[in-house]
Each structure stands twice: as C-alpha cells, then as structure tokens.
Design a protein around this motif. Structure first.
Motif, PDB file in Angstrom:
ATOM      1  N   ASP A  61       0.860  -1.180   0.000  1.00 13.78           N
ATOM      2  CA  ASP A  61       0.000   0.000   0.000  1.00 13.78           C
ATOM      3  C   ASP A  61       0.897   1.231   0.000  1.00 13.78           C
ATOM      4  O   ASP A  61       1.537   1.546   1.007  1.00 13.78           O
ATOM      5  N   ILE A  62       0.981   1.929  -1.132  1.00 17.10           N
ATOM      6  CA  ILE A  62       1.908   3.060  -1.228  1.00 17.10           C
ATOM      7  C   ILE A  62       1.454   4.267  -0.420  1.00 17.10           C
ATOM      8  O   ILE A  62       2.216   5.228  -0.276  1.00 17.10           O
ATOM      9  N   SER A  63       0.237   4.229   0.114  1.00 17.11           N
ATOM     10  CA  SER A  63      -0.204   5.337   0.955  1.00 17.11           C
ATOM     11  C   SER A  63       0.374   5.228   2.362  1.00 17.11           C
ATOM     12  O   SER A  63       0.249   6.157   3.159  1.00 17.11           O
ATOM     13  N   LEU A  64       1.025   4.096   2.655  1.00 14.24           N
ATOM     14  CA  LEU A  64       1.645   3.879   3.955  1.00 14.24           C
ATOM     15  C   LEU A  64       3.161   3.921   3.828  1.00 14.24           C
ATOM     16  O   LEU A  64       3.729   3.469   2.832  1.00 14.24           O
ATOM     17  N   HIS A  65       3.817   4.438   4.843  1.00 13.23           N
ATOM     18  CA  HIS A  65       5.280   4.506   4.855  1.00 13.23           C
ATOM     19  C   HIS A  65       5.888   3.119   4.675  1.00 13.23           C
ATOM     20  O   HIS A  65       6.851   2.943   3.907  1.00 13.23           O
ATOM     21  N   GLU A  66       5.312   2.133   5.346  1.00 13.01           N
ATOM     22  CA  GLU A  66       5.843   0.776   5.262  1.00 13.01           C
ATOM     23  C   GLU A  66       5.750   0.224   3.847  1.00 13.01           C
ATOM     24  O   GLU A  66       6.643  -0.489   3.377  1.00 13.01           O
ATOM     25  N   GLY A  67       4.663   0.533   3.161  1.00 15.71           N
ATOM     26  CA  GLY A  67       4.489   0.062   1.793  1.00 15.71           C
ATOM     27  C   GLY A  67       5.506   0.685   0.853  1.00 15.71           C
ATOM     28  O   GLY A  67       6.088  -0.004  -0.004  1.00 15.71           O
ATOM     29  N   ARG A  68       5.741   1.979   1.004  1.00 13.66           N
ATOM     30  CA  ARG A  68       6.731   2.645   0.152  1.00 13.66           C
ATOM     31  C   ARG A  68       8.137   2.131   0.426  1.00 13.66           C
ATOM     32  O   ARG A  68       8.925   1.911  -0.507  1.00 13.66           O
ATOM     33  N   GLU A  69       8.465   1.919   1.694  1.00 15.75           N
ATOM     34  CA  GLU A  69       9.791   1.401   2.041  1.00 15.75           C
ATOM     35  C   GLU A  69      10.013   0.011   1.453  1.00 15.75           C
ATOM     36  O   GLU A  69      11.119  -0.323   1.002  1.00 15.75           O
ATOM     37  N   LYS A  70       8.991  -0.797   1.434  1.00 15.36           N
ATOM     38  CA  LYS A  70       9.076  -2.136   0.849  1.00 15.36           C
ATOM     39  C   LYS A  70       9.455  -2.053  -0.624  1.00 15.36           C
ATOM     40  O   LYS A  70      10.306  -2.808  -1.112  1.00 15.36           O
ATOM     41  N   LEU A  71       8.850  -1.128  -1.336  1.00  8.87           N
ATOM     42  CA  LEU A  71       9.134  -0.957  -2.755  1.00  8.87           C
ATOM     43  C   LEU A  71      10.531  -0.369  -2.980  1.00  8.87           C
ATOM     44  O   LEU A  71      11.251  -0.795  -3.894  1.00  8.87           O
ATOM     45  N   ILE A  72      10.903   0.585  -2.152  1.00  8.39           N
ATOM     46  CA  ILE A  72      12.224   1.205  -2.300  1.00  8.39           C
ATOM     47  C   ILE A  72      13.324   0.177  -2.106  1.00  8.39           C
ATOM     48  O   ILE A  72      14.302   0.130  -2.872  1.00  8.39           O
ATOM     49  N   HIS A  73      13.189  -0.687  -1.108  1.00 14.63           N
ATOM     50  CA  HIS A  73      14.196  -1.724  -0.871  1.00 14.63           C
ATOM     51  C   HIS A  73      14.284  -2.682  -2.053  1.00 14.63           C
ATOM     52  O   HIS A  73      15.385  -3.093  -2.460  1.00 14.63           O
ATOM     53  N   ALA A  74      13.139  -3.028  -2.633  1.00 12.96           N
ATOM     54  CA  ALA A  74      13.141  -3.921  -3.797  1.00 12.96           C
ATOM     55  C   ALA A  74      13.830  -3.259  -4.985  1.00 12.96           C
ATOM     56  O   ALA A  74      14.583  -3.911  -5.726  1.00 12.96           O
ATOM     57  N   CYS A  75      13.587  -1.973  -5.165  1.00 17.12           N
ATOM     58  CA  CYS A  75      14.179  -1.243  -6.287  1.00 17.12           C
ATOM     59  C   CYS A  75      15.679  -1.028  -6.109  1.00 17.12           C
ATOM     60  O   CYS A  75      16.413  -0.887  -7.086  1.00 17.12           O
ATOM     61  N   GLU A  76      16.130  -0.992  -4.885  1.00 16.71           N
ATOM     62  CA  GLU A  76      17.559  -0.880  -4.620  1.00 16.71           C
ATOM     63  C   GLU A  76      18.287  -2.165  -5.005  1.00 16.71           C
ATOM     64  O   GLU A  76      19.427  -2.129  -5.477  1.00 16.71           O
ATOM     65  N   ARG A  77      17.626  -3.292  -4.840  1.00 18.01           N
ATOM     66  CA  ARG A  77      18.268  -4.583  -5.145  1.00 18.01           C
ATOM     67  C   ARG A  77      18.340  -4.832  -6.643  1.00 18.01           C
ATOM     68  O   ARG A  77      19.260  -5.497  -7.111  1.00 18.01           O
ATOM     69  N   LEU A  78      17.395  -4.301  -7.436  1.00 16.73           N
ATOM     70  CA  LEU A  78      17.298  -4.756  -8.825  1.00 16.73           C
ATOM     71  C   LEU A  78      18.244  -4.095  -9.857  1.00 16.73           C
ATOM     72  O   LEU A  78      18.813  -4.853 -10.638  1.00 16.73           O
ATOM     73  N   PRO A  79      18.506  -2.838 -10.010  1.00 21.42           N
ATOM     74  CA  PRO A  79      17.821  -1.642  -9.514  1.00 21.42           C
ATOM     75  C   PRO A  79      16.876  -1.081 -10.566  1.00 21.42           C
ATOM     76  O   PRO A  79      16.993  -1.386 -11.745  1.00 21.42           O
ATOM     77  N   VAL A  80      15.968  -0.229 -10.138  1.00 15.30           N
ATOM     78  CA  VAL A  80      14.929   0.319 -11.011  1.00 15.30           C
ATOM     79  C   VAL A  80      15.495   1.349 -11.986  1.00 15.30           C
ATOM     80  O   VAL A  80      16.425   2.084 -11.656  1.00 15.30           O
ATOM     81  N   SER A  81      14.942   1.379 -13.208  1.00 13.70           N
ATOM     82  CA  SER A  81      15.324   2.394 -14.199  1.00 13.70           C
ATOM     83  C   SER A  81      14.140   3.256 -14.627  1.00 13.70           C
ATOM     84  O   SER A  81      14.326   4.374 -15.105  1.00 13.70           O
ATOM     85  N   ILE A  82      12.917   2.740 -14.482  1.00 11.99           N
ATOM     86  CA  ILE A  82      11.711   3.498 -14.845  1.00 11.99           C
ATOM     87  C   ILE A  82      10.665   3.320 -13.747  1.00 11.99           C
ATOM     88  O   ILE A  82      10.358   2.193 -13.349  1.00 11.99           O
ATOM     89  N   LEU A  83      10.132   4.424 -13.268  1.00 11.93           N
ATOM     90  CA  LEU A  83       9.044   4.411 -12.292  1.00 11.93           C
ATOM     91  C   LEU A  83       7.781   4.912 -12.972  1.00 11.93           C
ATOM     92  O   LEU A  83       7.785   5.995 -13.552  1.00 11.93           O
ATOM     93  N   VAL A  84       6.719   4.120 -12.907  1.00 13.09           N
ATOM     94  CA  VAL A  84       5.420   4.535 -13.444  1.00 13.09           C
ATOM     95  C   VAL A  84       4.467   4.718 -12.266  1.00 13.09           C
ATOM     96  O   VAL A  84       3.984   3.741 -11.680  1.00 13.09           O
ATOM     97  N   ASN A  85       4.221   5.969 -11.897  1.00 11.80           N
ATOM     98  CA  ASN A  85       3.289   6.285 -10.812  1.00 11.80           C
ATOM     99  C   ASN A  85       1.870   6.243 -11.373  1.00 11.80           C
ATOM    100  O   ASN A  85       1.340   7.234 -11.871  1.00 11.80           O
ATOM    101  N   ASN A  86       1.274   5.062 -11.284  1.00 17.81           N
ATOM    102  CA  ASN A  86      -0.027   4.811 -11.894  1.00 17.81           C
ATOM    103  C   ASN A  86      -1.141   4.656 -10.871  1.00 17.81           C
ATOM    104  O   ASN A  86      -2.299   4.899 -11.185  1.00 17.81           O
ATOM    105  N   ALA A  87      -0.822   4.267  -9.643  1.00 19.49           N
ATOM    106  CA  ALA A  87      -1.858   4.018  -8.639  1.00 19.49           C
ATOM    107  C   ALA A  87      -2.623   5.299  -8.322  1.00 19.49           C
ATOM    108  O   ALA A  87      -2.060   6.394  -8.296  1.00 19.49           O
TER     109      ALA A  87
END
Length: 281
Positions: A61-87
C-alpha cells in the motif's frame, strides 16, 4: 529515443487495476523486467499467470510509509530504471462528501514521497524515467470531481516542475494524461454519465500503447485525444467559454452523480477521465 527494453527494470504502481494490468502486459511483451505492485494480492496473482516472462510481484500500500519502504528496498536490489506512478483513486459526487484526505494522499502525496525515495536509485542508472499518470481532468476542472481534479492538477504541475528541475540530468520526468477508460473502477454512475454526454471512452490497451509511445519518443507530456487537447487549451486561454459550456451540462452531471449513494472507491489505476470536448456546443 531508442530504449533497450530488455535492460529496463520498471516499477508500476496500481498494477492490479485495469490500466496497470495493460501497462504490465504491454511492457512484458517488450521484454522489460517489471516490479508490479498493488494492494489486491488476488489480482496480482491473476496478472502473474497472464504474463509471458518472470517478474517481481509485491503486495504493498503506497499510501503507507511501510508500503513505500518495501518498494524502495526492492528497487535498490534490482535496480529500477523506470518508475510509473499509476496508482490512484477517485471520488465522484458532491464535494461535501468527498474523502479529501485519502484521495490527496493516494493521488498526490504517495507518488511524491515514493519518487523522492527512489531518486537515489534512479540516479544510478545512465538513463532513468519517471512517468506520472495523470488525467484529462488535470487540465479541466469538472463538477462532481473536484477533489480528483485538484490532485491531478497538482500532479501535472509537480511533474512539469521536476521535468525542468532535472533538465540535462540522467532522470527524465513525463506526464501521461488518459481520457475516459473502460475499467472496473468506474461505477454505474460514471458509465451512465459518459453515455449521457456522448463521451469517447478508451480501452486500457490504448493507454498502454500511449505509455510506450511517450517513452520511445521521449515526450515530456502526452494527452490522449486530439479533441481533449484542444479543449484543455481552450480552458487555459478562454476559461469563461468553458464555464458556460459546462454550466449547460450541470443538470445532467448532478442527475447522474448526486442522485445515488456513492460507493467506496478503491486504490487502483487512474481511470476516471472524462472526454468533454464534444460538448462545447
């Protein structure tokens, strides 16, 4: 611009919704690796079965701090090149009954905070992109959609500011504005209103192809529909003309949006963007 899709890691928020799923399928065909997130775990599992390649799925849930942190950690491991803010979410009806805080948090505050947290990851890539999915209602204030319009106007302005702030850097910011789209988020009131006004309605696949075009052609902004673009320009130049045109529709709008109880809206992809340009006369 020539994008090597096979080298891209793309985070799509709101992937469990209609437009989000269309984005996922189109980019899966391109061969990109996807990080697909949404609140609906069941729909994410269904989406997983429909894709050809292996991707990363995260219920958050990106409306929660915990949800955003979960995504940020995943993107740090991969790492992300394109973010689509669609929600996003919507509210249709009188402003007095609008869940202002939740709509603003989901549509504006959450993508801003998520993007802020991901900029260090994006900065590590030689070419990175942020796409904010807005709306035709990011340029036209419309009755019964006031809170939604407010967030999309703000999203557009924020994207434009960052596009200019990051000029010449390795991170590019883009704004995509769909019009009305056939998705489950539109309840029977919205469907009836679109029919009553004779609005043009797209499939999610049309929006997905617009996303591909925006990135491949390196467009800073892309609004779907020639008539919608003209109507937005008219609204910017001669707002009084649009005031008068929409005032003639107000009784129709109220009849379809104020006369019935307003169902709860769910976090989903941004889909409630009405085409009004055909109703100027």
């Amino acid at each position: 611009m020539n994008i090597e899709w096979q080298n891209q890691v793309i985070l799509i928020t709101g992937a469990s919704g209609g437009i989000g799923q269309a984005f996922a399928k189109a980019l899966d065909e391109k061969g990109a690796h996807l990080i697909l997130t949404g609140r609906n775990e069941v729909k994410l599992k269904q989406l997983k079965q429909s894709l050809k390649h292996h991707h990363t799925f995260l219920t958050a849930d990106i409306s929660l701090h915990e949800g955003r942190e979960k995504l940020i950690h995943a993107c740090e491991r991969l790492p992300v090149s394109i973010l689509v803010n669609n929600a996003g979410t919507t509210h249709v009806g009188e402003f007095t009954s609008a869940p202002v805080e939740s709509v603003v948090t989901t549509n504006l505050l959450s993508p801003m905070l998520l993007t802020q947290g991901l900029i260090p990851c994006l900065a590590l890539r030689p070419n990175a992109h942020v796409v904010n999915v807005g709306s035709a209602f990011g340029s036209i204030g419309f009755a019964a959609h006031s809170t939604y319009c407010a967030t999309k106007f703000a999203l557009k302005g924020w994207t434009e500011s960052l596009h200019r702030e990051y000029h010449g850097s390795n991170i590019q910011f883009h704004y995509l504005a769909p019009r009305a789209t056939y998705t489950a988020i539109n309840d029977e009131r919205v469907v009836a209103l679109n029919q009553a006004l004779g609005n043009q309605v797209d499939t999610p696949d049309v929006v997905a192809q617009a996303l591909i075009k925006l990135l491949e052609q390196d467009k800073a902004r892309l609004s779907i529909g020639f008539a919608e673009r003209c109507f937005a320009k008219l609204n910017a130049i001669l707002p009084n003309v649009v005031d008068n045109a929409l005032a003639k529709q107000l009784s129709i709008i109220k009849r379809h949006t104020f006369s019935k109880s307003e169902p709860n809206q769910h976090l989903n992809s941004v889909q409630n963007n009405n085409d009004l340009s055909s109703k100027l006369v």
